[in-house]
Design an enzyme around this catalytic site. Structure first.
Site, PDB file in Angstrom:
ATOM      1  N   GLY A  18       0.814  -1.108   0.183  1.00  0.00           N
ATOM      2  CA  GLY A  18      -0.067  -0.054   0.077  1.00  0.00           C
ATOM      3  C   GLY A  18       0.705   1.197  -0.063  1.00  0.00           C
ATOM      4  N   CYS A  46       5.407  -6.102   1.869  1.00  0.00           N
ATOM      5  CA  CYS A  46       5.646  -4.883   1.976  1.00  0.00           C
ATOM      6  C   CYS A  46       4.785  -3.940   2.983  1.00  0.00           C
ATOM      7  CB  CYS A  46       5.558  -4.089   0.620  1.00  0.00           C
ATOM      8  SG  CYS A  46       6.089  -2.497   0.378  1.00  0.00           S
ATOM      9  N   TYR A  47       3.797  -3.198   2.611  1.00  0.00           N
ATOM     10  CA  TYR A  47       2.790  -2.668   3.805  1.00  0.00           C
ATOM     11  C   TYR A  47       2.307  -3.857   4.642  1.00  0.00           C
ATOM     12  CZ  TYR A  47      -0.290   0.786   6.139  1.00  0.00           C
ATOM     13  OH  TYR A  47      -0.877   1.215   7.225  1.00  0.00           O
ATOM     14  N   HIS A 102       8.078  -7.229  -3.298  1.00  0.00           N
ATOM     15  CA  HIS A 102       6.907  -8.072  -4.007  1.00  0.00           C
ATOM     16  C   HIS A 102       7.204  -8.986  -4.770  1.00  0.00           C
ATOM     17  CE1 HIS A 102       4.434  -4.375  -3.258  1.00  0.00           C
ATOM     18  NE2 HIS A 102       5.392  -3.616  -2.856  1.00  0.00           N
ATOM     19  N   GLU A 112       4.743 -10.780  -6.293  1.00  0.00           N
ATOM     20  CA  GLU A 112       3.784 -10.803  -7.327  1.00  0.00           C
ATOM     21  C   GLU A 112       4.267 -10.226  -8.588  1.00  0.00           C
ATOM     22  OE1 GLU A 112       2.660  -7.173  -4.973  1.00  0.00           O
ATOM     23  OE2 GLU A 112       3.890  -8.913  -4.652  1.00  0.00           O
ATOM     24  N   ASP A 120     -16.420  -9.187 -23.568  1.00  0.00           N
ATOM     25  CA  ASP A 120     -17.211  -9.586 -22.242  1.00  0.00           C
ATOM     26  C   ASP A 120     -18.607  -9.807 -22.420  1.00  0.00           C
ATOM     27  OD1 ASP A 120     -14.655  -8.775 -21.205  1.00  0.00           O
ATOM     28  OD2 ASP A 120     -15.250  -7.024 -20.844  1.00  0.00           O
ATOM     29  N   LYS A 132      -9.702 -10.370 -17.322  1.00  0.00           N
ATOM     30  CA  LYS A 132      -9.838 -10.524 -18.783  1.00  0.00           C
ATOM     31  C   LYS A 132      -9.244 -11.693 -19.206  1.00  0.00           C
ATOM     32  CE  LYS A 132     -11.270  -7.820 -22.395  1.00  0.00           C
ATOM     33  NZ  LYS A 132     -12.596  -7.087 -22.316  1.00  0.00           N
TER      34      LYS A 132
END
Length: 517
Positions: free
Chosen positions: A57, A84-85, A172, A174, A230, A373
């Site tokens: 964050g 992290c945060y 991070h 990710e 979509d 998506k």
């Protein structure tokens, strides 16, 4: 919260990478759900997650209004990973110490793994390349926690309490710049949380169809069909569940791609056998756009007119029981995290009395609201939708109106349709369409001097925009082959009357946006 058996819950503290965490977890065929950091603890208990991830964050833990959570989350007996945060949240909750770093650390860095036997770091090397993004740092771990990694700028880059199964990392995992980040997440998901890889599209289709049948019963559903990925996938999934009780309304707003209206009718009515209502309202839309040059006013004019046309057709159908939308998970995350659930409903719908009635009574069907998506594309292929439909590039709701800089006129629309068709067809012919996030033409009302034959010309400009991206949050301009650009330029200038110059947009996002308006 959604029932998916044992899954991962991600508490969102506002990181730009939160959605990426969910995507990385789902890539391992484990369902991940994002909720705001303030989500009620009772709801989390009820969901029975197999693990919890605390996102990063932008706040400093010391700011007065920085997001915090109570100790209860750590008393659930569920493994927790703080990123992290999220690491600071753990340190703060267990009485460790944090301070502002003397030098902030943003970008690529290296960490030394001090405890390679830690279940979180199984299979990692002594030194790992990672991605950092922080201004604070941990200076003392909480009592009972072990320091498991360090970096030059952060002596405490990871901590662990193996007995409580609570882990925190400064970097991070990710982000793809963290070379073995996926391995760290897999260690957490499978070694620490002991989850099974059982989230797949076959199960999703089965459970969605059952859920739609149960929700709709013998009722009818109305869907605004645009022809994009979509709405197409939403329509086919709903059709599988309730058949002809699905009514699809397709509105030709006059600013679609070349031959788009004809192709949509052909595709959806004849081939997919959808209960399709086609309305050609192109003249109505063009009248509303006359003299409008401001991009936002164009959007409003198109959105407002669409609702009027859509609802007029809905009234002809008679009473309908549910409204369907192709809402995706990023829309839901954004609305729940910062704006409140009502914002999940498409903004141009929520002022219409009949639709408001459905919203207030919970009569909204959003079968794709748990998907990203790329997952929607995968679902579409599983449903048997042709590949060319599933891998179409994104197309804006206001259509070509926002790819025409300045006033939208029938003449300009025709010019842009022809130019855009050349751009897309030549890119497909070159075998590059699938490798791009988007490629399209933009009409610029800028006149320049040209020479055609023995004549001087004074005509408009077409800009070609091509970008590569993963999720459209950031994008880089695409390095197209010189031969392709040469062919596109030659064809547009020779075949499209009113254009004598073609330029190529070499702007990245940020600072530029993908669309021009």
């Amino acid at each position: 919260m959604t029932e998916h058996g044992r899954h991962i819950i991600i508490l969102d503290f506002g990181s730009q990478y939160t959605q990426l965490i969910a995507r990385r977890v789902r890539e391992q065929k484990v369902y991940a759900e994002i909720v705001p950091f303030s989500h009620p603890i009772d709801e989390i208990k009820k969901a029975k997650p197999g693990g919890i991830i605390l996102s990063g964050g932008p706040s400093s833990i010391y700011e007065k209004r920085s997001p915090k959570i109570g100790r209860e989350i750590f008393d659930l007996g569920v493994p927790v990973l703080g990123i992290c945060y999220g690491l600071y949240i753990i340190v703060d909750a267990f009485n460790g110490s944090i301070e502002a770093a003397s030098s902030r650390e943003y970008g690529s860095a290296h960490v030394s793994i001090l405890k390679r036997r830690s279940p979180l770091f199984k299979g990692l090397k002594k030194r790992e390349k990672v991605w950092m993004s922080h201004g604070d740092k941990v200076i003392a771990p909480p009592p009972g926690f072990t320091v498991t990694a360090s970096s030059e700028n952060a002596e405490i880059a990871a901590i662990a309490h193996d007995d409580m199964r609570i882990y925190g990392v400064q970097f991070h995992p990710e982000v793809h710049h963290t070379i073995n980040g996926v391995k760290v997440l897999k260690n957490f998901i499978f070694n620490i949380c002991s989850l099974a890889p059982n989230w797949d599209m076959e199960n999703f289709i089965e459970s969605s169809i059952e859920s739609i049948k149960k929700t709709v019963g013998s009722g009818t559903v109305l869907l605004g069909l645009s022809g994009g990925v979509d709405s197409t996938v939403t329509a086919v999934l709903l059709q599988r569940a309730i058949g002809s009780r699905l009514y699809c309304v397709f509105v030709n707003n006059g600013v679609l791609r070349k031959d788009e209206a004809k192709q949509v009718v052909e595709r959806f009515k004849k081939h997919l056998k959808l209960n399709l209502i086609h309305v050609d309202a192109s003249k109505r839309f063009m009248d509303k756009l006359k003299g409008v040059t401001d991009p936002e006013l164009k959007r409003r004019a198109i959105g407002s007119e669409f609702v009027k046309v859509f609802m007029a057709e809905a009234k002809k159908i008679g009473k309908f029981d549910f409204l369907a939308q192709g809402t995706l998970y990023p829309d839901v995350i954004e609305s729940v995290s910062s704006k409140g659930p009502s914002e999940t409903i498409k903004s141009h719908h929520n002022r219409v009395p009949e639709i408001l009635r459905l919203i207030k009574s919970g009569k909204i069907i959003e079968p794709l609201k748990e998907l990203f998506k790329d997952e929607v594309r995968e679902l579409g292929l599983k449903l048997g939708i042709p590949d060319e439909l599933i891998h179409r590039h994104p197309f804006p709701g206001p259509g070509l109106a926002i790819r025409i800089v300045g006033e939208v006129t029938p003449e300009r629309v025709k010019i842009l349709q022809q130019a855009d068709d050349i751009v897309v067809s030549e890119t497909r012919q070159a075998g590059l369409y699938r490798s791009l996030w988007q490629i399209f033409a933009v009409f610029l009302p800028v006149r320049s001097v040209g020479v055609m034959g023995d004549k001087r010309t004074y005509e408009n400009v077409i800009a070609v925009r091509a970008v590569t991206s993963v999720d459209a949050m950031t994008a880089d301009w695409a390095y197209l082959p010189e031969e392709l650009l040469r062919k596109i330029s030659a064809r547009i200038i020779n075949e499209v009357k009113g254009i004598n110059r073609v330029v190529y947009d070499i702007s990245s996002k940020p600072p530029s946006t993908i669309e021009w308006e």
